[in-house]
Design an enzyme around this catalytic site. Structure first.
Site, PDB file in Angstrom:
ATOM      1  N   HIS A 110       0.817  -1.215   0.000  1.00  0.00           N
ATOM      2  CA  HIS A 110       0.000   0.000   0.000  1.00  0.00           C
ATOM      3  C   HIS A 110       0.855   1.272   0.000  1.00  0.00           C
ATOM      4  O   HIS A 110       0.364   2.350  -0.325  1.00  0.00           O
ATOM      5  CB  HIS A 110      -0.991   0.000   1.173  1.00  0.00           C
ATOM      6  CG  HIS A 110      -0.385   0.284   2.523  1.00  0.00           C
ATOM      7  ND1 HIS A 110      -0.099  -0.707   3.429  1.00  0.00           N
ATOM      8  CD2 HIS A 110      -0.022   1.438   3.118  1.00  0.00           C
ATOM      9  CE1 HIS A 110       0.397  -0.172   4.531  1.00  0.00           C
ATOM     10  NE2 HIS A 110       0.460   1.136   4.360  1.00  0.00           N
ATOM     11  N   ASP A 134       0.146  -7.618   1.368  1.00  0.00           N
ATOM     12  CA  ASP A 134       0.621  -6.249   1.531  1.00  0.00           C
ATOM     13  C   ASP A 134       2.146  -6.155   1.595  1.00  0.00           C
ATOM     14  O   ASP A 134       2.709  -5.462   2.448  1.00  0.00           O
ATOM     15  CB  ASP A 134       0.006  -5.607   2.785  1.00  0.00           C
ATOM     16  CG  ASP A 134       0.069  -4.083   2.725  1.00  0.00           C
ATOM     17  OD1 ASP A 134       0.299  -3.537   1.622  1.00  0.00           O
ATOM     18  OD2 ASP A 134      -0.106  -3.434   3.777  1.00  0.00           O
ATOM     19  N   SER A 141       4.747   2.789   7.969  1.00  0.00           N
ATOM     20  CA  SER A 141       4.355   1.602   7.209  1.00  0.00           C
ATOM     21  C   SER A 141       5.500   1.134   6.332  1.00  0.00           C
ATOM     22  O   SER A 141       6.099   1.925   5.599  1.00  0.00           O
ATOM     23  CB  SER A 141       3.134   1.906   6.328  1.00  0.00           C
ATOM     24  OG  SER A 141       1.982   2.057   7.102  1.00  0.00           O
TER      25      SER A 141
END
Length: 478
Positions: free
Chosen positions: A133, A163, A237
């Protein structure tokens, strides 16, 4: 390993002791040679030709379990130079309907959007792992190292389901990198560091402990997260979750927060799952998913009472998929899986997390309970794309890349055949249709279908939304 010698007295070696001394020297030399072969030859831990480097098992024991204070400086110093800033540049065209209507103006204005995150260098030649993402829809990806040097990155491959994305930069020098630890061996209560580079300044470090393992957040993809209370915010992230030796045990990927900022819980993809995905992308160009071939759910007090079984932990098999490894090995409805190889299975997240580290044709030893007795059988994992499932007389299979391209879909399952007598008269109209939602829940793949149907009663009506062979949207209730 350090061997400390303390010499208090002066000894005189007699001739009869010479043979013993020679034997000890010979064994020491053989041990040294064996250690060198283990660590540095082509199959060793530090083989430079491999993209992923594994931390030696002897490093598994962690600080923080003794009365001595924990020192994070070594792990922080090792890791901050391996965590990078990732900038994602994407461009979209925005049309102006008023200009198009009145002036016949075609086209639109190009707008640039920038997203940021973190990544982890995993090899000295510039391979980097991050979250999918973070770089989704990117037209350009820029990597900034902790020393402020910037490089344009090439996208090697992605796995949107888990992911994970793999990038590559070409640097002029060898880069510091992080070795992968065995995430299955981490323990609840163990100290960890979360390292990210969210603001393109330098890497930042926060500390915490492992709060839980195999945490199922009911996402459509990964269902086995490592939970930690180390502070992680959105820009982190794709950053590293490391143990006190600076070895990678997870890729930070999400937080649980009503505000969008850290409020106490963060979650990481276990390093074993990330490593398997990276190796698949490097070797095959895509992710090889192996499946056990069972459908069911985890046990708890309520489920065990309804099923009439004494066990309250484990995975209860409700159905075995046809032609799967589980069927070939004799697993059956009513069996309770409690262990895969040496990994205890108490929840669905335990089972899915372990299977996600395996490939088709891998063999796992399945320990299960049948009629109150423990049994063990070897099961060869099947390739996911070759499996299908059946419900209410509809045999389903995952859609392939041609279906996705033809109907502009990214997910769904196709009706392969119809055995339901009540639907036989509609067989020609139904076969080949692609189911995109069940009871208004988006269908990703067969795994999603199985999970949805496990919560339904057999006689309960189900609403299907599907695309037919002509690309038309239709809805039926069965």
């Amino acid at each position: 390993m350090r061997i400390l010698y303390s010499i208090k007295n002066k000894y005189y070696i007699r001739m009869k002791q010479f043979s013993n001394l020679f034997l000890v020297s010979l064994l020491s030399g053989a041990t040294t040679l064996g250690a060198y072969k283990l660590l540095f030859d082509n199959n060793g831990y530090f083989n430079k030709s491999a993209v992923v480097t594994l931390a030696p098992n002897s490093y598994a024991k962690q600080a923080g379990l003794s009365s001595e204070p924990v020192d994070f400086t070594e792990a922080a110093e090792k890791t901050i130079h391996t965590v990078v800033h990732v900038k994602n540049v994407s461009r979209t065209t925005v049309s102006n309907p008023i200009l198009e209507y009145f002036y016949g103006f075609k086209g639109g204005q190009s707008q640039e959007q920038i997203g940021t995150g973190s990544g982890v260098i995993i090899s000295e030649d510039g391979y980097i792992v991050t979250n999918n993402h973070v770089i989704k829809d990117a037209t350009e990806i820029e990597i900034t190292l902790n020393n402020k040097k910037s490089y344009t990155a090439k996208l090697i491959g992605t796995d949107s389901k888990m992911d994970i994305a793999l990038l590559k930069i070409n640097a002029s020098e060898k880069l510091p990198y992080t070795a992968f630890a065995n995430s299955d061996s981490v323990r609840i209560g163990e100290w960890v560091l979360a390292v990210g580079n969210p603001y393109n300044l330098t890497s930042t470090v926060t500390a915490g402990i492992i709060s839980a393992k195999a945490r199922n957040l009911d996402t459509s993809g990964i269902q086995s997260f490592i939970q930690t209370d180390a502070a992680v915010n959105p820009g982190n992230s794709g950053g590293a979750l490391v143990n006190t030796r600076g070895e990678l045990i997870g890729i930070n990927t999400m937080i649980s927060s009503p505000t969008g900022s850290y409020t106490g819980y963060s979650f990481a993809i276990p390093s074993n799952i990330a490593r398997k995905i990276i190796e698949d992308l490097m070797e095959f160009g895509n992710v090889q998913r192996g499946v056990l071939g069972v459908e069911g759910g985890e046990l708890n007090a309520l489920a065990s009472k309804e099923l009439g079984v004494p066990e309250t932990q484990g995975f209860y098999i409700k159905k075995v998929t046809k032609k799967s490894g589980a069927e070939k090995s004799g697993l059956a409805k009513g069996d309770i899986i409690i262990k895969l190889d040496n990994q205890n299975i108490a929840t669905f997240a335990d089972l899915s997390g372990y299977i996600n580290t395996k490939r088709p044709n891998d063999k796992v030893e399945v320990t299960f309970i049948r009629d109150g007795k423990n049994k063990v059988v070897p099961v060869v994992l099947s390739k996911k794309e070759f499996l299908n499932t059946e419900f209410k007389g509809l045999e389903l299979e995952n859609i392939d890349s041609s279906d996705k391209s033809k109907f502009h879909l990214d997910s769904g399952v196709k009706i392969k055949s119809v055995t339901n007598e009540n639907l036989k008269q509609y067989q020609e109209e139904l076969m080949g249709n692609i189911i995109i939602s069940i009871d208004n829940v988006k269908v990703k793949d067969l795994e999603t279908v199985s999970k949805l149907l496990n919560n339904k009663e057999e006689n309960q009506s189900i609403r299907l939304e599907m695309i037919n062979k002509n690309g038309e949207l239709i809805r039926i209730i069965i």
